[in-house]
Design a protein around this motif. Sequence first.
Motif, PDB file in Angstrom:
ATOM      1  N   LYS A  33       0.813  -1.214   0.000  1.00 36.79           N
ATOM      2  CA  LYS A  33       0.000   0.000   0.000  1.00 36.79           C
ATOM      3  C   LYS A  33       0.854   1.274   0.000  1.00 36.79           C
ATOM      4  N   GLY A  34       2.173   1.111  -0.043  1.00 37.55           N
ATOM      5  CA  GLY A  34       3.058   2.264  -0.135  1.00 37.55           C
ATOM      6  C   GLY A  34       3.479   2.871   1.177  1.00 37.55           C
ATOM      7  N   LEU A  35       3.225   2.177   2.289  1.00 36.13           N
ATOM      8  CA  LEU A  35       3.671   2.659   3.594  1.00 36.13           C
ATOM      9  C   LEU A  35       5.074   2.130   3.880  1.00 36.13           C
ATOM     10  N   SER A  36       5.809   2.823   4.734  1.00 38.05           N
ATOM     11  CA  SER A  36       7.070   2.277   5.204  1.00 38.05           C
ATOM     12  C   SER A  36       6.775   1.267   6.317  1.00 38.05           C
ATOM     13  N   VAL A  37       7.662   0.278   6.460  1.00 35.81           N
ATOM     14  CA  VAL A  37       7.408  -0.856   7.350  1.00 35.81           C
ATOM     15  C   VAL A  37       8.646  -1.136   8.199  1.00 35.81           C
ATOM     16  N   GLY A  38       8.437  -1.324   9.505  1.00 35.94           N
ATOM     17  CA  GLY A  38       9.530  -1.652  10.403  1.00 35.94           C
ATOM     18  C   GLY A  38       9.193  -2.806  11.327  1.00 35.94           C
ATOM     19  N   VAL A  39      10.199  -3.580  11.680  1.00 33.09           N
ATOM     20  CA  VAL A  39      10.082  -4.688  12.632  1.00 33.09           C
ATOM     21  C   VAL A  39      11.187  -4.509  13.670  1.00 33.09           C
ATOM     22  N   LEU A  40      10.788  -4.386  14.925  1.00 34.94           N
ATOM     23  CA  LEU A  40      11.711  -4.118  16.027  1.00 34.94           C
ATOM     24  C   LEU A  40      11.463  -5.111  17.144  1.00 34.94           C
ATOM     25  N   THR A  41      12.510  -5.758  17.615  1.00 32.99           N
ATOM     26  CA  THR A  41      12.373  -6.693  18.731  1.00 32.99           C
ATOM     27  C   THR A  41      13.502  -6.494  19.724  1.00 32.99           C
ATOM     28  N   LEU A  42      13.186  -6.600  21.000  1.00 33.83           N
ATOM     29  CA  LEU A  42      14.203  -6.569  22.047  1.00 33.83           C
ATOM     30  C   LEU A  42      14.706  -7.995  22.257  1.00 33.83           C
ATOM     31  N   ASN A 134      19.909  -0.301  31.298  1.00 34.67           N
ATOM     32  CA  ASN A 134      19.448  -0.391  29.900  1.00 34.67           C
ATOM     33  C   ASN A 134      17.924  -0.400  29.781  1.00 34.67           C
ATOM     34  N   LEU A 135      17.258   0.065  30.814  1.00 33.38           N
ATOM     35  CA  LEU A 135      15.801  -0.043  30.869  1.00 33.38           C
ATOM     36  C   LEU A 135      15.115   0.685  29.714  1.00 33.38           C
ATOM     37  N   THR A 136      15.716   1.741  29.204  1.00 36.25           N
ATOM     38  CA  THR A 136      15.074   2.537  28.156  1.00 36.25           C
ATOM     39  C   THR A 136      15.440   2.081  26.744  1.00 36.25           C
ATOM     40  N   LEU A 137      16.186   0.984  26.603  1.00 42.80           N
ATOM     41  CA  LEU A 137      16.698   0.607  25.280  1.00 42.80           C
ATOM     42  C   LEU A 137      15.585   0.385  24.265  1.00 42.80           C
ATOM     43  N   LEU A 138      14.545  -0.368  24.634  1.00 43.62           N
ATOM     44  CA  LEU A 138      13.463  -0.617  23.683  1.00 43.62           C
ATOM     45  C   LEU A 138      12.710   0.672  23.374  1.00 43.62           C
ATOM     46  N   ALA A 139      12.519   1.519  24.375  1.00 43.90           N
ATOM     47  CA  ALA A 139      11.864   2.812  24.140  1.00 43.90           C
ATOM     48  C   ALA A 139      12.704   3.681  23.214  1.00 43.90           C
ATOM     49  N   ASP A 140      14.024   3.699  23.427  1.00 45.49           N
ATOM     50  CA  ASP A 140      14.915   4.467  22.562  1.00 45.49           C
ATOM     51  C   ASP A 140      14.838   3.960  21.127  1.00 45.49           C
ATOM     52  N   ALA A 141      14.832   2.631  20.974  1.00 48.26           N
ATOM     53  CA  ALA A 141      14.751   2.042  19.639  1.00 48.26           C
ATOM     54  C   ALA A 141      13.400   2.324  18.993  1.00 48.26           C
ATOM     55  N   THR A 142      12.337   2.329  19.794  1.00 48.60           N
ATOM     56  CA  THR A 142      11.007   2.640  19.267  1.00 48.60           C
ATOM     57  C   THR A 142      10.953   4.072  18.752  1.00 48.60           C
ATOM     58  N   ARG A 143      11.482   4.986  19.529  1.00 44.44           N
ATOM     59  CA  ARG A 143      11.504   6.394  19.116  1.00 44.44           C
ATOM     60  C   ARG A 143      12.315   6.580  17.836  1.00 44.44           C
ATOM     61  N   ALA A 144      13.485   5.937  17.763  1.00 41.89           N
ATOM     62  CA  ALA A 144      14.322   6.041  16.569  1.00 41.89           C
ATOM     63  C   ALA A 144      13.634   5.407  15.363  1.00 41.89           C
ATOM     64  N   SER A 145      12.941   4.300  15.572  1.00 38.71           N
ATOM     65  CA  SER A 145      12.255   3.618  14.479  1.00 38.71           C
ATOM     66  C   SER A 145      11.115   4.459  13.919  1.00 38.71           C
ATOM     67  N   ILE A 146      10.362   5.092  14.802  1.00 38.59           N
ATOM     68  CA  ILE A 146       9.277   5.964  14.360  1.00 38.59           C
ATOM     69  C   ILE A 146       9.830   7.097  13.497  1.00 38.59           C
ATOM     70  N   THR A 147      10.919   7.695  13.943  1.00 32.92           N
ATOM     71  CA  THR A 147      11.533   8.782  13.177  1.00 32.92           C
ATOM     72  C   THR A 147      11.976   8.295  11.804  1.00 32.92           C
ATOM     73  N   LYS A 148      12.631   7.136  11.752  1.00 32.11           N
ATOM     74  CA  LYS A 148      13.093   6.575  10.480  1.00 32.11           C
ATOM     75  C   LYS A 148      11.931   6.296   9.533  1.00 32.11           C
ATOM     76  N   PHE A 158       3.891   1.351   9.220  1.00 29.15           N
ATOM     77  CA  PHE A 158       3.506   0.256  10.107  1.00 29.15           C
ATOM     78  C   PHE A 158       4.762  -0.198  10.844  1.00 29.15           C
ATOM     79  N   LEU A 159       4.671  -0.281  12.170  1.00 32.67           N
ATOM     80  CA  LEU A 159       5.795  -0.709  12.993  1.00 32.67           C
ATOM     81  C   LEU A 159       5.338  -1.764  13.987  1.00 32.67           C
ATOM     82  N   MET A 160       6.008  -2.916  13.982  1.00 34.41           N
ATOM     83  CA  MET A 160       5.785  -3.956  14.979  1.00 34.41           C
ATOM     84  C   MET A 160       6.910  -3.876  16.007  1.00 34.41           C
ATOM     85  N   VAL A 161       6.554  -3.761  17.285  1.00 34.73           N
ATOM     86  CA  VAL A 161       7.535  -3.675  18.367  1.00 34.73           C
ATOM     87  C   VAL A 161       7.285  -4.825  19.341  1.00 34.73           C
TER      88      VAL A 161
END
Length: 271
Positions: A33-42, A134-148, A158-161
């Motif tokens: 559908k032309g959206l950007s797509v991300g997959v993020l896992t801790l 390292n408690l904020t690592l997944l949150a940091d990665a989520t924020r960076a992924s949204i920006t990307k 669409f982002l899967m976390v």
Amino acid sequence: SALATGEGHANRHISMSPQGVAYPSLSDYFHDKGLSVGVLTLGNVVDATPTAFYGHSVERDNADELTRYLLDGRLDLLCGSGIREFTRRSDGVDLVGELKKQYNFVRSVGEINAAAGKVICIDETMDDMAEESNLTLLADATRASITKLEERSDNGFFLMVEGAKIDYAGHSRTLPASVIESLSFDLAVAEALRFADQNGETLVVVTADHETGGLVLLDGNEQTGHIMGIYTTDDHTPMMLPVFAYGPGADKFCGTYMNTEIARKIKLLTE
């Protein structure tokens, strides 16, 4: 795979029918559908949850087969641990070399937005259990992924976390780990909600594929902060799971339904 595709699956199958036919995932659907797509896992990017959103196989441990689907280039971002899955291969494929033709290959969350274009981030610190440092690592990665992903498409993303190690804590029946891994995931959810409030057009859905450990809370003391929990198993349980939704279309996620309905509901909101 049920959450990724909206289809029921045989055990150990990854987004694939019992007959070996690939089921399109939400990643496939939104890419088309032309959206950007991300997959993020801790956790490891070749574990079952992330691979369900980019690969297909009749065996969840077929890492070489699953990672070859990344060569299709349908993701704009993949982030997690597991460099060995790319470098120690039995199929003879120079996967890193091939992926570098389409992706910038980086080794830390902090480099996600320093690299232009599509990114695969394999950060081995994401394999560590959560602790205060390292408690904020997944949150940091989520924020960076949204920006990307925002930068990658004007049509949305669409982002899967995945907070992968909540499951590990249940398997090991370790209450402190269950608590701190859930706190880590909670901070990532907060990042998603913060963006949704700013954006106004974003739906956030929070759920799980299963419960692990059969955790029962028996007692607690608000003054001391102590809590008593008992695990009834070291495996997955059939406990019913909550689904939390926030943003446009959140009302569609009320009620009781099969897990396959989650992907279908998400698709219906964007047709």
